[in-house]
Write a protein that holds these residues in place. Structure first.
Motif: not given
Ligand SMILES: O=C1C=c2cc(C(=O)O)[nH]c2=CC1=O
Length: 513
Positions: A168, A191, A338, A350, A353-354, A357-358, A364-367, A370
């Motif tokens: 990832h 993404h 989005y 948001r 899925h987003n 995560h957040l 788990g909220g940082q791409t 996560s």
């Molecule tokens: O791990 C992820 C974290 C995300 C944060 C956002 C956002 O919309 O700010 N999107 C994300 C996707 C992820 O895979």
């Protein structure tokens, strides 16, 4: 990303990665299991159609035209055979000749029994500490892959779960443009584009397959977390599942959970971006998680609602130009989160899925990090379940999946980065039960009605009621009339006899008889 047998100077120089199925006959004698008809070594096919305008540094990134910067020959397997040396089976098939069909059921984590929960948590931990039997990762860019002395391939072993994390990271990492230059960040191979759903689907399939092999249980299925139940709490954050909150630090996991001992991979992004290095298998700090705890961003202190999933499933077009995170009326951009749940793009929103995560508010909220939090697996199986339901409802209509001009990595025929052997987005755009051997045990929420629909239904119902009342009244009147008509002649007759015969002594009945 690459089979251990191919992480050699010779293999890299030749560009050939076609490992033997039966190595005992001597190196190179059974490439791709050719002697038993499993497969053969062929030229890699890459997508050379144009990508979208977001990426402007063609020629600077190893992930372009994946995987040819590393290898241009791979195994192509026959029938149901699959894998880097055609030694395994395509998803949905098992047995020594891959001729037995299987169906794996992915279930709601909360429906698992105490014993099933314990086995699942243990299996994840075993994956975290077990070296991947087949795959190694590159720890340098292609131009530095032979090492400082030109003779030391820069690859490392990695555990099964950490490989899931690393893949990832590698797909989202920025493009390094040289020392002292800002790395380019408008690039993401998994993404903000149509490949979001296909890439994450394959990512999960690969972990599930690796865990099946590790457990020697071909029926093992990853569960899912329904993050859209209408609650705004992490209902799987208990010590028998993903770990409760620590009593000592709100952003840590309780020590009663094995996940409090997990350490995170790929934390040093500043180093990777400034030095042009790549995340390796070195672990760092603990998983951080503080569900609903982001007080600075109240919008992400809640989870999606069941209604949001129902609305998202009504967006019938898979994706819309520019096939990016600002696409409107796109199912993909809606489930990715989005757009608002009905499909309208709104930069302030948001969702789905987003939002999930957040909501986790931490690792788990940082791409780039996560998947280090095991909730990632369950969040994405649910997202994949929504994708699969969309495929079922709209007969896997791929017509709006772009062949070209999607963001780099997202064209339909692009090989997903960094998977090996090469697999295209197209191959994951199929209904899972029929084509990939798994299904979800899930019921989808019905959509609540909009105000206009409620008014229409109220008017139609009122009209029907009025019609029924009128019809009933008409029936009653007609019935009464019929009854009156039936009785009328007798009465008239009788009356006539009665009046004719009446002598003032005999009774009317007697006179009738
Ligand atoms: O791990 C992820 C974290 C995300 C944060 C956002 C956002 O919309 O700010 N999107 C994300 C996707 C992820 O895979």
């Amino acid at each position: 990303q690459f089979p251990r047998q191919c992480a050699t100077i010779e293999s890299l120089r030749s560009g050939k990665c076609c490992p033997d199925y039966f190595p005992v006959f001597g190196p190179g004698t059974d490439q791709c299991g050719v002697s038993t008809g499993r497969g053969r070594c062929v030229q890699v096919t890459v997508d050379s159609r144009p990508h979208g305008p977001q990426y402007i540094h063609d020629g600077r990134d190893d992930r372009e035209q994946w995987p040819v910067r590393f290898f241009n020959q791979t195994c192509r397997c026959n029938g149901n055979f699959s894998g880097y040396n055609c030694g395994s089976c395509r998803p949905g098939w098992t047995g020594p000749t891959c001729s037995q069909q299987i169906n794996i059921v992915r279930r709601n984590l909360l429906d698992l029994s105490t014993e099933e929960r314990r086995r699942f948590v243990n299996a994840l931990h075993q994956a975290k500490v077990t070296i991947h039997p087949d795959i190694v990762i590159a720890t340098r860019r292609r131009e530095e892959i032979f090492g400082p002395d030109g003779n030391t391939p820069q690859f490392e072993n990695i555990s099964i779960y950490n490989y899931f994390v690393w893949s990832h990271y590698y797909s989202v990492r920025k493009t390094f443009l040289g020392a002292g230059q800002q790395s380019f960040e408008r690039v993401d191979f998994s993404h903000e584009g149509p490949a979001f759903v296909t890439w994450h689907r394959y990512h999960l399939l690969q972990l599930e397959r690796d865990m099946q092999n590790m457990l020697q249980d071909p029926t093992f299925g990853l569960p899912y977390w329904n993050f859209a139940t209408g609650q705004n709490t992490c209902d799987i954050c208990s010590d028998d599942l993903m770990g409760a909150r620590s009593n000592f630090d709100v952003s840590l996991i309780s020590q009663n959970s094995i996940f409090s001992q997990w350490r995170v991979l790929c934390e040093s992004i500043e180093d990777y971006d400034s030095l042009g290095t790549i995340c390796n298998s070195t672990e760092g700090g603990p998983i951080r998680r503080n569900p609903a705890g982001n007080v600075a961003r109240p919008m992400v202190q809640r989870l999606p609602q069941p209604e949001d999933v129902a609305l998202c499933l009504e967006v019938g077009i898979f994706d819309t130009p520019p096939f990016y995170s600002n696409s409107t009326d796109s199912f993909r951009n809606t489930v990715e989160g989005y757009s608002d749940p009905s499909g309208k793009y709104d930069p302030a929103v948001r969702s789905l899925h987003n939002l999930a995560h957040l909501f986790l508010n931490g690792t788990g909220g940082q791409t780039h990090l996560s998947p280090n939090d095991p909730i990632f697996v369950l969040l994405h199986t649910f997202t994949d379940a929504v994708f699969d339901e969309w495929l079922r409802r709209y007969s896997a209509d791929i017509s709006t999946y772009p062949l070209e001009n999607a963001p780099i990595g997202h064209n339909r025929e692009y090989n997903m980065v960094p998977f090996w052997p090469p697999v295209t987005n197209n191959e994951m755009f199929v209904t899972a039960p029929e084509n990939l051997g798994y299904s979800y045990d899930i019921e989808w929420p019905g959509r609540a009605l909009r105000v206009t629909e409620m008014i229409t239904i109220a008017i139609v119902t009122a009209l029907i009621l009025v019609a029924i009342v009128f019809a009933a009244a008409a029936c009653i009147v007609r019935a009464k009339k019929n009854r009156d008509e039936l009785h009328q002649p007798l009465l008239t007759d009788q009356y006539q006899h009665y009046s004719d015969d009446y002598d003032g002594i005999s009774t009317p009945s007697q006179s009738v008889v």
